[in-house]
Design a protein around this motif. Sequence first.
Motif, mmCIF file in Angstrom:
data_model
loop_
_atom_site.group_PDB
_atom_site.id
_atom_site.type_symbol
_atom_site.label_atom_id
_atom_site.label_comp_id
_atom_site.label_asym_id
_atom_site.label_seq_id
_atom_site.Cartn_x
_atom_site.Cartn_y
_atom_site.Cartn_z
ATOM 1 N N LEU A 1 34.596 -50.138 103.109
ATOM 2 C CA LEU A 1 35.029 -51.227 101.993
ATOM 3 C C LEU A 1 33.963 -51.481 101.053
ATOM 4 O O LEU A 1 33.881 -51.487 99.779
ATOM 5 C CB LEU A 1 35.160 -52.262 103.008
ATOM 6 C CG LEU A 1 36.450 -52.505 103.822
ATOM 7 C CD1 LEU A 1 36.355 -53.678 104.780
ATOM 8 C CD2 LEU A 1 37.472 -52.627 102.929
ATOM 9 N N LYS A 2 32.558 -51.144 101.650
ATOM 10 C CA LYS A 2 31.440 -51.366 100.703
ATOM 11 C C LYS A 2 31.627 -50.086 99.401
ATOM 12 O O LYS A 2 31.151 -50.611 98.373
ATOM 13 C CB LYS A 2 30.056 -51.282 101.427
ATOM 14 C CG LYS A 2 29.810 -52.665 101.800
ATOM 15 C CD LYS A 2 28.241 -52.358 102.429
ATOM 16 C CE LYS A 2 27.999 -53.280 103.855
ATOM 17 N NZ LYS A 2 26.851 -52.728 104.403
ATOM 18 N N ASN A 3 31.771 -48.782 99.976
ATOM 19 C CA ASN A 3 31.924 -47.848 99.130
ATOM 20 C C ASN A 3 32.983 -48.365 98.132
ATOM 21 O O ASN A 3 32.659 -47.787 96.813
ATOM 22 C CB ASN A 3 32.283 -46.627 99.688
ATOM 23 C CG ASN A 3 31.303 -46.095 100.284
ATOM 24 O OD1 ASN A 3 30.233 -46.312 100.396
ATOM 25 N ND2 ASN A 3 31.660 -45.081 101.348
ATOM 26 N N GLY A 4 34.022 -49.113 98.446
ATOM 27 C CA GLY A 4 35.019 -49.468 97.434
ATOM 28 C C GLY A 4 34.646 -50.685 96.981
ATOM 29 O O GLY A 4 35.627 -51.449 96.025
ATOM 30 N N ASP A 5 33.428 -51.225 96.870
ATOM 31 C CA ASP A 5 33.024 -52.425 96.281
ATOM 32 C C ASP A 5 33.866 -53.687 96.749
ATOM 33 O O ASP A 5 34.185 -54.699 95.961
ATOM 34 C CB ASP A 5 33.516 -52.405 94.697
ATOM 35 C CG ASP A 5 31.964 -52.568 93.927
ATOM 36 O OD1 ASP A 5 31.203 -53.023 94.576
ATOM 37 O OD2 ASP A 5 32.002 -52.830 92.670
ATOM 38 N N ILE A 6 34.146 -53.927 98.062
ATOM 39 C CA ILE A 6 34.896 -54.849 98.746
ATOM 40 C C ILE A 6 33.965 -55.446 99.681
ATOM 41 O O ILE A 6 33.561 -54.597 100.410
ATOM 42 C CB ILE A 6 36.036 -54.396 99.198
ATOM 43 C CG1 ILE A 6 37.307 -53.971 98.231
ATOM 44 C CG2 ILE A 6 36.888 -55.534 100.047
ATOM 45 C CD1 ILE A 6 38.439 -53.388 98.669
ATOM 46 N N ASP A 7 33.682 -56.761 99.711
ATOM 47 C CA ASP A 7 32.670 -57.334 100.484
ATOM 48 C C ASP A 7 33.378 -57.336 102.042
ATOM 49 O O ASP A 7 34.317 -58.222 102.380
ATOM 50 C CB ASP A 7 32.205 -58.671 100.152
ATOM 51 C CG ASP A 7 31.317 -59.597 100.980
ATOM 52 O OD1 ASP A 7 30.871 -58.872 101.996
ATOM 53 O OD2 ASP A 7 30.917 -60.584 100.599
ATOM 54 N N PRO A 8 32.811 -56.754 103.101
ATOM 55 C CA PRO A 8 33.411 -56.860 104.265
ATOM 56 C C PRO A 8 33.036 -58.029 105.284
ATOM 57 O O PRO A 8 33.899 -58.283 106.056
ATOM 58 C CB PRO A 8 32.617 -55.396 105.151
ATOM 59 C CG PRO A 8 31.354 -55.404 103.949
ATOM 60 C CD PRO A 8 31.756 -55.911 102.858
ATOM 61 N N GLU A 9 32.010 -58.707 104.389
ATOM 62 C CA GLU A 9 31.920 -60.153 105.191
ATOM 63 C C GLU A 9 33.118 -61.196 104.796
ATOM 64 O O GLU A 9 33.377 -62.220 105.385
ATOM 65 C CB GLU A 9 30.718 -60.885 104.678
ATOM 66 C CG GLU A 9 29.449 -60.051 104.661
ATOM 67 C CD GLU A 9 29.076 -60.185 106.313
ATOM 68 O OE1 GLU A 9 29.478 -61.266 107.041
ATOM 69 O OE2 GLU A 9 28.517 -58.948 106.763
ATOM 70 N N VAL A 10 33.944 -60.707 103.917
ATOM 71 C CA VAL A 10 35.035 -61.699 103.312
ATOM 72 C C VAL A 10 36.494 -61.130 103.551
ATOM 73 O O VAL A 10 37.260 -61.773 104.056
ATOM 74 C CB VAL A 10 35.093 -61.848 101.779
ATOM 75 C CG1 VAL A 10 35.967 -62.707 101.018
ATOM 76 C CG2 VAL A 10 33.569 -62.394 101.481
ATOM 77 N N PHE A 11 36.215 -59.645 103.508
ATOM 78 C CA PHE A 11 37.949 -59.166 103.939
ATOM 79 C C PHE A 11 37.582 -58.122 105.050
ATOM 80 O O PHE A 11 36.429 -57.726 105.137
ATOM 81 C CB PHE A 11 38.260 -58.042 102.513
ATOM 82 C CG PHE A 11 38.450 -59.240 101.290
ATOM 83 C CD1 PHE A 11 39.474 -59.902 101.176
ATOM 84 C CD2 PHE A 11 37.255 -59.085 100.066
ATOM 85 C CE1 PHE A 11 39.881 -60.538 100.146
ATOM 86 C CE2 PHE A 11 37.532 -59.855 98.921
ATOM 87 C CZ PHE A 11 38.882 -60.634 99.155
ATOM 88 N N SER A 12 38.797 -57.935 105.571
ATOM 89 C CA SER A 12 38.854 -56.833 106.674
ATOM 90 C C SER A 12 40.367 -56.190 106.261
ATOM 91 O O SER A 12 41.069 -56.684 105.555
ATOM 92 C CB SER A 12 38.817 -57.325 107.992
ATOM 93 O OG SER A 12 39.666 -58.484 107.850
ATOM 94 N N GLY A 13 40.570 -54.995 107.197
ATOM 95 C CA GLY A 13 41.605 -54.349 106.919
ATOM 96 C C GLY A 13 42.068 -53.187 107.926
ATOM 97 O O GLY A 13 41.280 -53.146 108.696
ATOM 98 N N PHE A 14 43.285 -52.702 107.825
ATOM 99 C CA PHE A 14 43.543 -51.524 108.889
ATOM 100 C C PHE A 14 44.096 -50.494 108.017
ATOM 101 O O PHE A 14 44.603 -50.440 106.887
ATOM 102 C CB PHE A 14 44.357 -51.983 109.877
ATOM 103 C CG PHE A 14 45.813 -52.391 109.580
ATOM 104 C CD1 PHE A 14 46.803 -51.146 109.144
ATOM 105 C CD2 PHE A 14 46.125 -53.700 109.523
ATOM 106 C CE1 PHE A 14 48.012 -51.619 108.771
ATOM 107 C CE2 PHE A 14 47.710 -53.762 109.105
ATOM 108 C CZ PHE A 14 48.200 -52.918 108.903
ATOM 109 N N ALA A 15 44.046 -49.238 108.535
ATOM 110 C CA ALA A 15 44.542 -48.064 108.053
ATOM 111 C C ALA A 15 45.062 -46.974 108.938
ATOM 112 O O ALA A 15 44.564 -47.319 110.089
ATOM 113 C CB ALA A 15 43.533 -47.242 107.109
#
Length: 342
Positions: A293-307
């Motif tokens: 998520l960090k590599n993609g400029d998305i804050d892991p403290e705010v967002f989460s996800g599954f793949a």
Amino acid sequence: MQNSIDALKREFDCDIQNAKDLKYIEEIKLKYLSKKGPIQQLMKELKDVPSEKRPECGKWINDLKVAITEQVELLHTRFIEEEEANLLKNETIDITLPGKRRFFGRKHIITQVLDELLNIFSENGFSVQYGPDIDSDYYNFEALNFSHDHPARDMQDTFYLSPGMLLRTHTSNIQARIMETEKPPIRIVAPGRAYRNETITARSHVFFHQIEGFFVDRGVTFADLRATMDAFLAKFFGKDVETRFRPSYFPFVEPGLELDIRCLNCAGAGCQLCKQTGWLEILGAGMIHPEVLKNGDIDPEVFSGFAFGLGVERLVLLKYGIKDIRLFTENDLRFLKQWTSG
Ligand code: FA5
């Protein structure tokens, strides 16, 4: 002047009487009506005619030109019509002959199932995106937390095309790309081919299809992953299928898991397809790793996800009781014609 005009007229009358075909009439046209022909020559000679006679002589020449032109055009048209009529006379069409048979193409069984799977995910709010088959080491590995010397790279034997460029080993190469262009909420599926330098067996091939799923938002949990998998399996198989989640390792998810289905080919008794285990692995999945998520400029403290990345061929094998993955690429019509609805 009048004598010259009369002589020319007689000559033309004589020539035109001998006209028998198109070629001849074209020669006559050239002879009398071209820029260097006798009519033009007479026109030039008009300047030597006394001025009081000139209008009268001019009219004679013009009348002769019009008469010659009319006759030439008339015969020209007649000969063309005759030629066309002859052509048609010699052409025979047998309307009792059978027409040319048209062969209709059909979608390959894998394409049909891909369409079906994408429909199921679309109904659940996923949009469809496409990544490239030929990609860089960065998108296939590095952005997914595989450093250059990461041992997990050996899990996917790679076809390299040149240093740094490869045939993607999985559809997960869409993950970093999608985060470059979209911001959460992201909910996509990405279908495509994957390539691996592996031994071909009844259940594994060197190229196969996957569908990547990628879902990022606030508060996404493992329960969402499980519910998404359950909903898709129920819809796809149209009946209850026995599943199990096994912990597994992929550098770009934490925790990671693999989903197995009780082998429908042998009802779990053990066969060649499930390598006598009674289970067949159909997908890898997990919660997206904070580093990704960090590599993609998305804050892991705010967002989460599954793949997840599911193997399309494996699903088709299971659903239709097909015993060998090689049948999909052998182009045997006796096999392919069994799925002609697409
Ligand atoms: C992966 O390819 C991961 N990218 C999946 C993933 C995505 C994990 C997102 C976590 C998050 P794996 O190598 O296990 O994982 O392949 C996934 C599925 O592709 C397998 O379960 C199987 O169904 C199919 N598959 C893998 N290799 C082959 C092969 N050689 N032939 C046919 N199908 C294959």
